[in-house]
Design an enzyme around this catalytic site. Structure first.
Site, PDB file in Angstrom:
ATOM      1  N   CYS A  26       0.840  -1.204   0.000  1.00 50.41           N
ATOM      2  CA  CYS A  26       0.000   0.000   0.000  1.00 50.41           C
ATOM      3  C   CYS A  26       0.874   1.252   0.000  1.00 50.41           C
ATOM      4  CB  CYS A  26      -0.964   0.000   1.179  1.00 50.41           C
ATOM      5  SG  CYS A  26      -0.225  -0.378   2.776  1.00 50.41           S
ATOM      6  N   GLY A  27       1.971   1.177  -0.750  1.00 55.32           N
ATOM      7  CA  GLY A  27       2.842   2.336  -0.885  1.00 55.32           C
ATOM      8  C   GLY A  27       3.516   2.702   0.422  1.00 55.32           C
TER       9      GLY A  27
END
Length: 295
Positions: free
Chosen positions: A89-90
């Site tokens: 998720c980055g």
């Protein structure tokens, strides 16, 4: 130069990865819709409850005694860190961890040097990160996202309030991501306990309000204070859940685009390698034919 077989294998691998990232993006988009609906429904209630507590406190003629309002010399610190259970998720989790470490270094460095800073981890990624860094970590509620209901978050809030009331901690802070949109999350480092009166609200609102309390002021505020803290924590968890899905959707979309660019480059390499191999074979055939003529 890589062989044709190696390039083909890489193309198959990247293509499979692209299909996975596309599927994860679609799953995140579906989860985001539900999470966004939940937080949009929760925000007005949480904001109104906070306003109600402020105005009722400002309009009350007597100060209600509560252990949750005790302001003590800060020696033992608890930081509630809300992260996700999974990665991909980055920079979602990394940013929260960095913000928490910055908070500790800037505000609680003395307490940290004594080993008096404890982490209350909601989400497995935060728990793992702070355990690696040698912090004391309460891992009793790391799995809240797998059972994301108010009743479960309420238990976590009640545990925090109980520990603070018993003097186990002198201050509690809350670190989480607020959902703004799919691509943007805003990091918040908010005080959670003790509850400090809003002097601005008191000065402005006190002359304008005149409440009639039923059954009485003490019972109403004694009920409002814990409830507002439970709602505050629940809202933070919902905000973080929506932020996580937005961050994962954005990360998977970018990963899919990167895979597409890589596939283009690999196919170009494959075609050039195949052309070079065909040219080499033709040259070998022509050379062999010329050799036979000369024999």
């Amino acid at each position: 130069m890589a062989s044709l077989k190696e390039v083909r294998n890489r193309i198959v691998s990247v293509n499979s990865t692209q299909q996975i990232t596309k599927a994860m993006k679609m799953v995140a988009a579906a989860k985001l819709r539900r999470a966004q609906d939940n937080i949009l429904q929760m925000r007005p209630y949480a904001q109104k409850l906070g306003q109600m507590l402020s105005t009722v406190s400002a309009g009350s003629e007597s100060s209600v005694d509560s252990p949750l309002k005790d302001v003590r010399a800060i020696d033992k610190v608890l930081i509630v860190v809300v992260t996700s259970d999974r990665g991909l998720c980055g920079a979602f989790n990394t940013n929260i961890i960095k913000a928490t470490l910055q908070l500790i270094n800037e505000k609680y460095s003395v307490q940290a040097s004594r080993g008096n800073v404890e982490i209350f981890a909601i989400g497995k990624k935060g728990a793992e990160a702070f355990v690696r860094r040698g912090f004391k970590v309460n891992t009793g509620y790391t799995d809240l996202f797998t059972r994301l209901k108010f009743v479960n978050v309420k238990e976590a809030a009640e545990q925090i309030m109980k520990d603070f009331s018993e003097g186990r901690y002198d201050v509690v802070d809350l670190v989480f991501n607020e959902f703004k949109n799919v691509a943007t999350q805003i990091i918040h480092t908010d005080p959670f306990l003790p509850i400090v009166a809003d002097t601005t609200t008191q000065q402005v609102k006190a002359p304008e309000v005149n409440y009639i309390f039923e059954p009485n002021e003490e019972e109403i505020l004694a009920e409002l204070i814990p409830k507002s803290l439970k709602i505050k924590l629940y809202r933070a968890v919902l905000e973080s859940n929506a932020s996580e899905q937005g961050a994962r959707m954005t990360a998977m979309d970018k990963a899919t685009e990167n895979a597409q660019e890589l596939l283009k480059a690999l196919k170009l390499v494959y075609n050039r390698t195949r052309q070079a191999a065909i040219t080499t074979e033709i040259l070998e055939i022509v050379g062999g034919a010329e050799a036979l003529k000369s024999a």
